[in-house]
Write an enzyme that holds these catalytic residues in place. Structure first.
Site, PDB file in Angstrom:
ATOM      1  N   ARG A  34     -13.244  19.260 -19.158  1.00 41.07           N
ATOM      2  CA  ARG A  34     -13.470  20.493 -19.622  1.00 41.07           C
ATOM      3  C   ARG A  34     -13.648  21.353 -20.914  1.00 41.07           C
ATOM      4  O   ARG A  34     -14.813  21.690 -21.378  1.00 41.07           O
ATOM      5  CB  ARG A  34     -12.740  21.949 -18.677  1.00 41.07           C
ATOM      6  CG  ARG A  34     -13.556  21.365 -17.655  1.00 41.07           C
ATOM      7  CD  ARG A  34     -12.462  22.036 -16.306  1.00 41.07           C
ATOM      8  NE  ARG A  34     -11.218  21.212 -16.073  1.00 41.07           N
ATOM      9  CZ  ARG A  34     -10.821  21.494 -15.518  1.00 41.07           C
ATOM     10  NH1 ARG A  34     -10.497  22.586 -14.754  1.00 41.07           N
ATOM     11  NH2 ARG A  34      -9.655  20.662 -15.363  1.00 41.07           N
TER      12      ARG A  34
ATOM     13  N   LYS B 254      -2.096   7.765 -10.497  1.00 37.29           N
ATOM     14  CA  LYS B 254      -0.656   8.385  -9.221  1.00 37.29           C
ATOM     15  C   LYS B 254      -0.784   9.781  -9.220  1.00 37.29           C
ATOM     16  O   LYS B 254      -1.925   9.950 -10.266  1.00 37.29           O
ATOM     17  CB  LYS B 254       0.357   7.643  -9.589  1.00 37.29           C
ATOM     18  CG  LYS B 254       0.981   8.136 -10.110  1.00 37.29           C
ATOM     19  CD  LYS B 254       2.262   7.856 -10.131  1.00 37.29           C
ATOM     20  CE  LYS B 254       4.078   8.440  -9.600  1.00 37.29           C
ATOM     21  NZ  LYS B 254       4.340   9.959 -10.733  1.00 37.29           N
TER      22      LYS B 254
ATOM     23  N   ASP C 194      -0.273   1.860 -10.885  1.00 37.21           N
ATOM     24  CA  ASP C 194       1.220   1.936 -10.881  1.00 37.21           C
ATOM     25  C   ASP C 194       1.781   1.233 -11.857  1.00 37.21           C
ATOM     26  O   ASP C 194       1.394  -0.165 -12.438  1.00 37.21           O
ATOM     27  CB  ASP C 194       2.017   1.360  -9.791  1.00 37.21           C
ATOM     28  CG  ASP C 194       3.211   1.570  -9.822  1.00 37.21           C
ATOM     29  OD1 ASP C 194       4.192   0.962 -10.618  1.00 37.21           O
ATOM     30  OD2 ASP C 194       4.105   1.820  -8.373  1.00 37.21           O
ATOM     31  N   HIS C 195       2.109   2.365 -13.384  1.00 38.03           N
ATOM     32  CA  HIS C 195       2.744   1.861 -14.372  1.00 38.03           C
ATOM     33  C   HIS C 195       3.688   0.338 -14.060  1.00 38.03           C
ATOM     34  O   HIS C 195       3.488  -0.202 -14.941  1.00 38.03           O
ATOM     35  CB  HIS C 195       2.574   2.577 -14.938  1.00 38.03           C
ATOM     36  CG  HIS C 195       3.854   3.495 -15.172  1.00 38.03           C
ATOM     37  ND1 HIS C 195       4.233   3.681 -14.622  1.00 38.03           N
ATOM     38  CD2 HIS C 195       4.915   2.952 -15.862  1.00 38.03           C
ATOM     39  CE1 HIS C 195       5.120   4.871 -14.788  1.00 38.03           C
ATOM     40  NE2 HIS C 195       5.524   4.176 -16.148  1.00 38.03           N
TER      41      HIS C 195
ATOM     42  N   LYS D  50       4.792  -3.817 -16.049  1.00 38.26           N
ATOM     43  CA  LYS D  50       6.000  -3.862 -16.934  1.00 38.26           C
ATOM     44  C   LYS D  50       6.530  -5.992 -16.695  1.00 38.26           C
ATOM     45  O   LYS D  50       6.446  -6.333 -15.714  1.00 38.26           O
ATOM     46  CB  LYS D  50       7.177  -2.955 -16.952  1.00 38.26           C
ATOM     47  CG  LYS D  50       7.311  -1.336 -16.902  1.00 38.26           C
ATOM     48  CD  LYS D  50       8.220  -1.002 -16.396  1.00 38.26           C
ATOM     49  CE  LYS D  50       7.708   0.493 -16.741  1.00 38.26           C
ATOM     50  NZ  LYS D  50       8.173   1.395 -17.539  1.00 38.26           N
TER      51      LYS D  50
ATOM     52  N   GLU E 259      17.206   8.213 -15.118  1.00 37.88           N
ATOM     53  CA  GLU E 259      16.814   8.776 -15.967  1.00 37.88           C
ATOM     54  C   GLU E 259      16.739  10.300 -16.724  1.00 37.88           C
ATOM     55  O   GLU E 259      17.611  11.127 -16.007  1.00 37.88           O
ATOM     56  CB  GLU E 259      14.714   9.590 -15.738  1.00 37.88           C
ATOM     57  CG  GLU E 259      14.100   8.512 -15.735  1.00 37.88           C
ATOM     58  CD  GLU E 259      12.059   8.877 -15.057  1.00 37.88           C
ATOM     59  OE1 GLU E 259      11.765   9.236 -16.538  1.00 37.88           O
ATOM     60  OE2 GLU E 259      11.791  10.179 -14.338  1.00 37.88           O
TER      61      GLU E 259
ATOM     62  N   ASP F  83       6.850  10.988  -6.510  1.00 36.55           N
ATOM     63  CA  ASP F  83       6.917  11.021  -7.756  1.00 36.55           C
ATOM     64  C   ASP F  83       7.290   9.216  -8.522  1.00 36.55           C
ATOM     65  O   ASP F  83       6.932   8.884  -8.712  1.00 36.55           O
ATOM     66  CB  ASP F  83       7.789  11.995  -8.488  1.00 36.55           C
ATOM     67  CG  ASP F  83       7.629  11.740 -10.224  1.00 36.55           C
ATOM     68  OD1 ASP F  83       6.000  11.566 -10.360  1.00 36.55           O
ATOM     69  OD2 ASP F  83       8.539  12.139 -11.320  1.00 36.55           O
TER      70      ASP F  83
ATOM     71  N   HIS G 233       7.026   3.115  -7.623  1.00 40.84           N
ATOM     72  CA  HIS G 233       7.524   2.060  -8.692  1.00 40.84           C
ATOM     73  C   HIS G 233       8.778   1.781  -7.783  1.00 40.84           C
ATOM     74  O   HIS G 233       9.048  -0.064  -7.467  1.00 40.84           O
ATOM     75  CB  HIS G 233       7.795   2.929  -9.394  1.00 40.84           C
ATOM     76  CG  HIS G 233       7.321   3.930 -10.156  1.00 40.84           C
ATOM     77  ND1 HIS G 233       5.604   3.921 -10.536  1.00 40.84           N
ATOM     78  CD2 HIS G 233       7.244   5.194 -11.297  1.00 40.84           C
ATOM     79  CE1 HIS G 233       5.196   4.437 -10.739  1.00 40.84           C
ATOM     80  NE2 HIS G 233       6.417   5.559 -11.634  1.00 40.84           N
TER      81      HIS G 233
ATOM     82  N   LYS H  22      16.191  12.162 -12.309  1.00 41.89           N
ATOM     83  CA  LYS H  22      16.577  12.987 -13.233  1.00 41.89           C
ATOM     84  C   LYS H  22      17.573  13.113 -13.986  1.00 41.89           C
ATOM     85  O   LYS H  22      18.275  13.963 -12.651  1.00 41.89           O
ATOM     86  CB  LYS H  22      15.150  14.239 -13.551  1.00 41.89           C
ATOM     87  CG  LYS H  22      13.424  13.943 -12.532  1.00 41.89           C
ATOM     88  CD  LYS H  22      12.922  13.487 -13.948  1.00 41.89           C
ATOM     89  CE  LYS H  22      11.710  13.226 -13.604  1.00 41.89           C
ATOM     90  NZ  LYS H  22      10.507  12.648 -14.439  1.00 41.89           N
TER      91      LYS H  22
ATOM     92  N   LYS I  47      19.158   6.622 -19.417  1.00 45.86           N
ATOM     93  CA  LYS I  47      17.597   6.135 -18.622  1.00 45.86           C
ATOM     94  C   LYS I  47      18.034   4.704 -18.012  1.00 45.86           C
ATOM     95  O   LYS I  47      18.656   4.083 -19.746  1.00 45.86           O
ATOM     96  CB  LYS I  47      16.659   5.742 -20.079  1.00 45.86           C
ATOM     97  CG  LYS I  47      15.287   5.304 -19.710  1.00 45.86           C
ATOM     98  CD  LYS I  47      14.097   5.978 -19.694  1.00 45.86           C
ATOM     99  CE  LYS I  47      12.852   4.427 -19.162  1.00 45.86           C
ATOM    100  NZ  LYS I  47      12.434   5.554 -17.974  1.00 45.86           N
TER     101      LYS I  47
HETATM  102  C1  BG6 Z   1       6.275   8.320 -13.727  1.00 44.24           C
HETATM  103  C2  BG6 Z   1       6.891   9.897 -12.933  1.00 44.24           C
HETATM  104  O1  BG6 Z   1       5.151   7.742 -13.132  1.00 44.24           O
HETATM  105  O2  BG6 Z   1       7.101   7.764 -14.318  1.00 44.24           O
HETATM  106  C3  BG6 Z   1       7.750  10.050 -14.056  1.00 44.24           C
HETATM  107  O3  BG6 Z   1       5.576  10.679 -12.787  1.00 44.24           O
HETATM  108  C4  BG6 Z   1       8.790   9.401 -14.719  1.00 44.24           C
HETATM  109  O4  BG6 Z   1       7.816  11.155 -13.698  1.00 44.24           O
HETATM  110  C5  BG6 Z   1       8.138   8.047 -15.117  1.00 44.24           C
HETATM  111  O5  BG6 Z   1       9.695   9.857 -15.545  1.00 44.24           O
HETATM  112  C6  BG6 Z   1       8.758   6.560 -16.022  1.00 44.24           C
HETATM  113  O6  BG6 Z   1       8.664   5.638 -16.412  1.00 44.24           O
HETATM  114  P1  BG6 Z   1       9.052   4.723 -17.581  1.00 44.24           P
HETATM  115  O7  BG6 Z   1       7.739   4.081 -17.218  1.00 44.24           O
HETATM  116  O8  BG6 Z   1       9.671   6.154 -18.665  1.00 44.24           O
HETATM  117  O9  BG6 Z   1      10.426   4.497 -16.276  1.00 44.24           O
END
Ligand code: BG6
Length: 509
Positions: free
Chosen positions: A66, A172, A201-202, A206, A240, A259, A264, A364, A369
């Site tokens: 925008r 997502k 879905d990232h 990995k 995390e 989330d 994931h 969280k 991590k």
């Molecule tokens: C995202 C979530 O999909 O994945 C975040 O929305 C989270 O809240 C993140 O922090 C974690 O991804 P990664 O790759 O850092 O484990």
């Protein structure tokens, strides 16, 4: 559709490894191009692909958002984002060359203007390239725009064409309940064919997640023991140490379950539990995952306390630094009951897995991590070595921050007598391959440009994921109790023990 649109084993990287030719000539359009995800992840991923020579030979990128920006102003934005967030320091020559192919279109996602302006831009890029470029539209916007953008692409004749492939990548969350995901699938599939849709879905991008399949299905070692006769329990943890990272507006409406668990963590569970697919094609693989999701025993909302724990972080310290509790975070409503921690005990009702507890946990602001899957084997039937405290074998797949696989086993302590103690066999990704893994988004963007949907979630799969989540959300909605508090920097609420079967325990984070 062009002839390269179907996925075969030859062009499927899960089957063939990573040495591939760059994807076919394409233009990538990112909706939400000035947003956080684009700046932190997508633009740096594109830059790193450019650096590796992994972008298509003819490639252009158009941002849509925008903000009123000229092409030049947007390029400046892109330059800053890449310089700040790229995993490698930006090389000026590569960056300048990349920026030459960047453009920008201003417009609201629901209004016609953006699409009216986009069409001639895309046609001009084709003309320049002397060929009809494949087109990929990446929806990196708030979820309420996913349906409208797809419909606008359809209404403006941008959703399909004869000369080349058109694909749409959708971020997502894809819905927030099964009914919503179903509704969104209908809207999207009214305009597009399923093979044009890439629900991202990232975690699937990995390396170590994909490696789970390689280890399971390319080694004779694991498969014979991969069942209820030998495995006592499975534990999946995604901890995390970060808090909200300025995303309170989104996070407070989502919570940890929506989330991270719905997408994931269920993907990790499926990779661990699925049957070997006949072939590593997108559809065979996803069909096997859907079977697992459908086999997960639906949680009874009235007995939620027996199998689910939700928590919320209070004030505490992370790496020696004091941090506020969730309710003290900026933009979090004082009466919020959103969970920042979830622990679940799930059952997969199949011949292979009946009776094996699958523990899943995410939070969280926990101590660090850590994403890992720990598979605990049953003890040996008879222990001949008296007096040694031997623990059952455990296979741990570490997904991040360290990428490694370790097997805990018992060995004899050197010296007289027969004393045993646990030792570990370790395989470390970095050491074995002498390389760092690419970012998940790098892999996923090239797969989408190539039309390979193996690492993306299919329509029925996303609905099956939500079907597992719905009764949990219903169970929690019935209770007025707030989530159990845990201090920031700890391993989550103490109440997480409640859902363990006798003899089981949570691993330290
Ligand atoms: C995202 C979530 O999909 O994945 C975040 O929305 C989270 O809240 C993140 O922090 C974690 O991804 P990664 O790759 O850092 O484990």
């Amino acid at each position: 559709m062009s002839p390269d649109s179907s996925t075969t084993i030859e062009d499927n990287p899960l089957g063939e490894g990573l040495d591939q030719l760059p994807p076919p000539s394409s233009v990538l359009v990112i909706f939400g191009a000035t947003g956080d995800l684009a700046r932190r992840k997508l633009l740096p991923a594109l830059y790193n692909l450019a650096h590796d020579g992994a972008l298509p030979e003819r490639f252009a990128f158009v941002g849509v958002a925008r903000s009123e920006l000229t092409d030049e102003e947007y390029r400046q934005d892109v330059r800053e984002a890449i310089t700040k967030f790229s995993r490698r320091p930006a090389d000026p020559t590569v960056l300048d060359a990349f920026l030459e192919n960047v453009g920008y279109v201003t417009g609201g996602f629901e209004e016609d203007d953006a699409y009216v302006a986009l069409k001639p831009r895309l046609d001009a890029l084709d003309l320049d390239a002397g060929q009809a470029l494949n087109r990929a539209f990446y929806l990196s916007t708030a979820p309420r725009f996913f349906g409208p953008i797809v419909e606008q692409l359809g209404a403006h004749g941008l959703s399909d064409r004869e000369e080349s492939d058109v694909r749409v990548v959708i971020e997502k969350p894809f819905g927030t309940t099964k009914a919503e995901a179903h509704q969104l699938n209908r809207r999207v599939l009214d305009v597009l064919r399923e093979e044009q849709v890439f629900r991202i879905d990232h975690y699937l991008g990995k390396e170590t997640v994909q490696n789970l399949l390689a280890l399971r299905f390319a080694n004779g070692l694991f498969e014979p023991i991969w069942n209820r006769n030998h495995i006592a329990s499975v534990q999946i943890t995604a901890g995390e140490s970060v808090g909200l990272e300025g995303r309170a507006g989104y996070y407070d409406t989502a919570g940890a379950l929506r989330d991270l668990v719905q997408n994931h963590l269920l993907q990790l569970l499926c990779h661990l539990a699925m049957e070997p697919p006949t072939d590593f094609t997108a559809d065979d693989l996803r069909t096997e995952k859907v079977k697992i999701l459908r086999a997960i025993n639906p949680i009874d909302p009235d007995r939620i306390e027996e199998v689910a724990v939700r928590g919320r972080y209070g004030p505490g310290a992370i790496a020696g630094e004091e941090v506020p509790g969730y309710l003290e975070e900026p933009d979090v409503p004082a009466d919020s009951v959103t969970e920042t921690f979830v622990a679940l005990r799930l059952e997969v009702d199949t011949w292979r897995w009946a009776g094996v507890p699958f523990y899943i946990r995410t939070g969280k602001r926990v101590s660090r991590k850590l994403t890992e899957i720990a598979v605990t084997l049953k003890p040996v039937p008879h222990m001949a070595f008296q007096g040694s405290a031997v623990e059952p074998n455990q296979i741990v797949f570490s997904i991040q921050p360290d990428e490694h696989v370790s097997i805990k086993m018992a060995a004899k302590v050197p010296g007289s007598g027969m004393h045993l103690r646990p030792v570990t066999l370790d395989f470390s990704y970095g050491t074995a391959f002498l390389s760092t893994s690419p970012e998940a988004y790098e892999r996923l963007i090239t797969d989408a440009l190539r039309g390979d949907a193996t690492l993306f979630t299919r329509a029925d799969e996303v609905e099956a994921q939500w079907a597992v989540m719905d009764p949990i959300m219903q169970g929690w909605a019935r209770s007025s109790a707030p989530p159990d508090e845990y201090p920031a920097g700890s391993d989550g609420p103490k109440t997480q023990r409640r859902i363990l079967m006798p003899g089981d325990r949570w691993r330290a984070i």
